[in-house]
Scaffold this active site. Sequence first.
Site, PDB file in Angstrom:
ATOM      1  N   LYS A  52       0.842  -1.207   0.000  1.00 23.12           N
ATOM      2  CA  LYS A  52       0.000   0.000   0.000  1.00 23.12           C
ATOM      3  C   LYS A  52       0.871   1.248   0.000  1.00 23.12           C
ATOM      4  O   LYS A  52       0.614   2.201  -0.718  1.00 23.12           O
ATOM      5  CB  LYS A  52      -0.943  -0.021   1.215  1.00 23.12           C
ATOM      6  CG  LYS A  52      -2.076  -1.034   1.044  1.00 23.12           C
ATOM      7  CD  LYS A  52      -2.872  -1.267   2.306  1.00 23.12           C
ATOM      8  CE  LYS A  52      -3.854  -2.427   2.077  1.00 23.12           C
ATOM      9  NZ  LYS A  52      -4.560  -2.852   3.267  1.00 23.12           N
ATOM     10  N   GLN A  96      -4.911  -1.473   9.424  1.00 19.98           N
ATOM     11  CA  GLN A  96      -4.764  -2.797   8.815  1.00 19.98           C
ATOM     12  C   GLN A  96      -5.398  -3.873   9.709  1.00 19.98           C
ATOM     13  O   GLN A  96      -5.078  -3.951  10.901  1.00 19.98           O
ATOM     14  CB  GLN A  96      -3.273  -3.093   8.571  1.00 19.98           C
ATOM     15  CG  GLN A  96      -3.018  -4.385   7.847  1.00 19.98           C
ATOM     16  CD  GLN A  96      -3.537  -4.385   6.411  1.00 19.98           C
ATOM     17  OE1 GLN A  96      -3.392  -3.422   5.672  1.00 19.98           O
ATOM     18  NE2 GLN A  96      -4.167  -5.484   6.023  1.00 19.98           N
ATOM     19  N   ASP A 119     -11.115   2.584   3.312  1.00 25.78           N
ATOM     20  CA  ASP A 119     -11.464   1.162   3.179  1.00 25.78           C
ATOM     21  C   ASP A 119     -12.973   0.985   3.006  1.00 25.78           C
ATOM     22  O   ASP A 119     -13.434  -0.077   2.576  1.00 25.78           O
ATOM     23  CB  ASP A 119     -11.029   0.410   4.447  1.00 25.78           C
ATOM     24  CG  ASP A 119      -9.770  -0.411   4.214  1.00 25.78           C
ATOM     25  OD1 ASP A 119      -9.464  -0.702   3.046  1.00 25.78           O
ATOM     26  OD2 ASP A 119      -9.117  -0.762   5.206  1.00 25.78           O
TER      27      ASP A 119
END
Length: 283
Positions: A52, A96, A119
């Site tokens: 990422k 995460q 997200d």
Amino acid sequence: MAIIDGKALAQKMQAELAEKTAKLKEKSGQTPGLVVILVGENPASQVYVRNKERSAIAAGFRSEVIRVSDSITQEELLFLIGRYNQDPAWNGILVQLPLPAHIDEEAVLLAIDPEKDVDGFHPTNMGRLWSGHPVMIPCTPAGIMEMLREYNVELESKRAVVIGRSNIVGKPMAQLLLAKNATVTLTHSRTHHLAEIAKQADILIVAIGRGHFVTKDFVKEGAVVIDVGMNRDENGKLIGDVKFDEVAEIASLITPVPGGVGPMTITMLMEQTYQAFKRSLES
Ligand code: NAP
């Protein structure tokens, strides 16, 4: 049969993203920022986070990875998120997953400002999606929609079957297909006659996490098959949920694993960070 090349599409989108980011940076004098919080030392998470970071830098973003020990308390983690929520220099915040057992994942997701929730897991963003006003969309289903668009897959009035009903893949996937006027069936581990239902699909999306579970008995001749699964076989090789070799013989379009859905997920994360940046300039 044709193979959907997720890697090539992701590369094309990343190049376009870098171009439009450069233009907007020049025009605004500001830079999009993505912060990723990694709790603990889960090896898979470390790889995801590194990828990422690499993609964010390639897109021209400011990127920061905050690595914290898995002994961090929930309160400390929420405080950290709060700091980035307040700081206008950061447009995207991502924690995460998975998190250590002593931390309440839902509380953490809830703590992220929905406008920075790249997200798309915050209940506000889920609600926006389900009520037909999407803002931040979970990246994996968003990437699948891009692949279907790129390959001109007609969705209107088509029969779509989604196998798997997780909040991050199956459910948002079903809603995105519904919004494009497909007739959608969402299935799961308690579904009876799964193969029979799947075989009715013009578009079959599989996201269950069971290696090679979907055989040709689940697939109608000419169907489009999207394999989200990422599993390791007994030799440690990455395999999908779909038995690619036999299903590819009857599908009209199919995604491989690796090189299908995976690369698109990160690309959509960057795209959503860019969109959040753009919205922040407009507000
Ligand atoms: P998850 O949260 O574990 O959900 C799995 C879903 O599959 C559940 O809804 C479960 O049903 C259903 N399921 C499990 N076994 C089944 C069976 N035998 N028949 C029918 N349904 C079954 O998984 P996830 O996070 O959605 O991920 C699914 C897979 O996609 C995993 O392999 C994951 O690694 C992969 N993935 C890939 C990407 C990518 O970027 N490529 C991104 C996310 C996930 P119940 O609800 O009834 O338990």
